[in-house]
Design a protein around this motif. Structure first.
Motif, mmCIF file in Angstrom:
data_model
loop_
_atom_site.group_PDB
_atom_site.id
_atom_site.type_symbol
_atom_site.label_atom_id
_atom_site.label_comp_id
_atom_site.label_asym_id
_atom_site.label_seq_id
_atom_site.Cartn_x
_atom_site.Cartn_y
_atom_site.Cartn_z
ATOM 1 N N VAL A 28 47.834 37.429 44.767
ATOM 2 C CA VAL A 28 48.982 36.726 44.269
ATOM 3 C C VAL A 28 49.105 35.358 45.357
ATOM 4 N N ARG A 29 49.405 34.181 44.780
ATOM 5 C CA ARG A 29 49.605 33.244 45.954
ATOM 6 C C ARG A 29 50.636 32.495 45.455
ATOM 7 N N SER A 30 51.469 31.611 46.113
ATOM 8 C CA SER A 30 52.361 30.723 45.996
ATOM 9 C C SER A 30 51.832 29.579 46.742
ATOM 10 N N GLY A 31 51.420 28.691 45.912
ATOM 11 C CA GLY A 31 50.809 27.239 46.545
ATOM 12 C C GLY A 31 49.561 27.679 47.254
ATOM 13 N N GLY A 32 49.543 27.375 48.626
ATOM 14 C CA GLY A 32 48.231 27.846 49.398
ATOM 15 C C GLY A 32 48.447 28.988 50.148
ATOM 16 N N GLU A 33 49.627 29.711 49.796
ATOM 17 C CA GLU A 33 50.215 30.948 50.784
ATOM 18 C C GLU A 33 50.101 32.348 50.202
ATOM 19 N N ALA A 34 49.654 33.130 50.876
ATOM 20 C CA ALA A 34 49.252 34.391 50.234
ATOM 21 C C ALA A 34 50.569 35.299 49.923
ATOM 22 N N VAL A 35 50.955 35.627 48.789
ATOM 23 C CA VAL A 35 52.063 36.222 48.346
ATOM 24 C C VAL A 35 51.668 37.822 48.571
ATOM 25 N N GLY A 36 50.522 38.279 48.197
ATOM 26 C CA GLY A 36 50.074 39.682 48.451
ATOM 27 C C GLY A 36 48.875 39.971 47.906
ATOM 28 N N GLU A 37 48.370 41.298 48.076
ATOM 29 C CA GLU A 37 47.228 41.774 47.263
ATOM 30 C C GLU A 37 47.534 42.957 46.572
ATOM 31 N N ILE A 38 46.985 43.053 45.351
ATOM 32 C CA ILE A 38 46.968 44.401 44.376
ATOM 33 C C ILE A 38 45.447 45.145 44.356
ATOM 34 N N LEU A 39 45.743 46.229 45.244
ATOM 35 C CA LEU A 39 44.397 47.011 45.030
ATOM 36 C C LEU A 39 44.594 48.087 43.723
ATOM 37 N N ILE A 40 43.473 47.757 42.821
ATOM 38 C CA ILE A 40 43.880 48.396 41.462
ATOM 39 C C ILE A 40 43.504 49.869 41.636
ATOM 40 N N ASP A 41 44.234 51.046 41.096
ATOM 41 C CA ASP A 41 44.190 52.028 41.144
ATOM 42 C C ASP A 41 44.561 52.699 39.983
ATOM 43 N N ASP A 42 45.020 52.194 38.799
ATOM 44 C CA ASP A 42 45.229 52.768 37.823
ATOM 45 C C ASP A 42 45.015 51.563 36.345
ATOM 46 N N MET A 43 44.731 52.128 35.167
ATOM 47 C CA MET A 43 44.652 51.434 34.050
ATOM 48 C C MET A 43 44.988 51.962 33.031
ATOM 49 N N ASP A 44 46.039 51.382 32.116
ATOM 50 C CA ASP A 44 46.583 51.631 30.929
ATOM 51 C C ASP A 44 46.305 50.521 30.018
ATOM 52 N N PHE A 45 45.147 50.342 29.531
ATOM 53 C CA PHE A 45 44.857 48.985 28.627
ATOM 54 C C PHE A 45 46.093 48.638 27.875
ATOM 55 N N PRO A 46 46.460 47.383 27.756
ATOM 56 C CA PRO A 46 46.314 46.115 28.611
ATOM 57 C C PRO A 46 46.613 45.921 29.976
ATOM 58 N N TRP A 47 47.357 47.073 30.630
ATOM 59 C CA TRP A 47 47.988 46.919 31.766
ATOM 60 C C TRP A 47 47.008 47.491 33.054
ATOM 61 N N LEU A 48 46.955 46.768 34.061
ATOM 62 C CA LEU A 48 46.488 47.252 35.201
ATOM 63 C C LEU A 48 47.540 47.385 36.369
ATOM 64 N N SER A 49 47.171 48.403 37.205
ATOM 65 C CA SER A 49 48.369 48.582 38.193
ATOM 66 C C SER A 49 47.647 49.124 39.674
ATOM 67 N N GLY A 50 48.417 48.763 40.627
ATOM 68 C CA GLY A 50 47.678 49.312 41.886
ATOM 69 C C GLY A 50 48.805 48.996 43.000
ATOM 70 N N ARG A 51 48.559 49.418 44.321
ATOM 71 C CA ARG A 51 49.166 49.175 45.316
ATOM 72 C C ARG A 51 49.420 47.782 45.729
#
Length: 107
Positions: A10-33
């Motif tokens: 996830v970014r805002s302009g050129g800056e890092a807002v954060g990262e999501i490490l996917i650890d769960d899936m419930d189509f169509p949703w992905l979720s993670g830390r």
């Protein structure tokens, strides 16, 4: 694309807002830390407001306005690159989202 264990950014302009490490899936949703980046502080309140409005269930126009501000301020990238459309929620150390390779129809 295999999702489990993948890292989405996830970014805002050129800056890092954060990262999501996917650890769960419930189509169509992905979720993670969610691991916040340096720019998370600039959008933290937007995500908190969006979730508070979604929980109210009484004024979806306000929620849409809040979410549009998120869409103006942040982008989401899969391991393969940017995705054109997404619905992203962040709360604490968790993030969950759905996404599309194609822009959503506005009609």
């Amino acid at each position: 694309m295999a999702f489990d264990g993948s890292v989405w950014r996830v970014r805002s302009g050129g800056e890092a807002v954060g990262e999501i490490l996917i650890d769960d899936m419930d189509f169509p949703w992905l979720s993670g830390r969610f691991t916040p980046g340096p720019a998370f502080g600039s959008v933290r309140e937007l995500f908190a407001r969006e979730l508070a409005l979604a929980d109210r269930d009484d004024d979806w126009e306000l929620w849409e306005e809040a979410y549009e501000e998120i869409r103006r301020r942040v982008s989401l990238s899969s391991p393969d690159g940017p995705v054109p459309e997404f619905l992203l929620h962040i709360e604490g150390d968790r993030a969950w989202f759905r996404w599309s390779d194609e822009p959503f129809d506005e009609d």
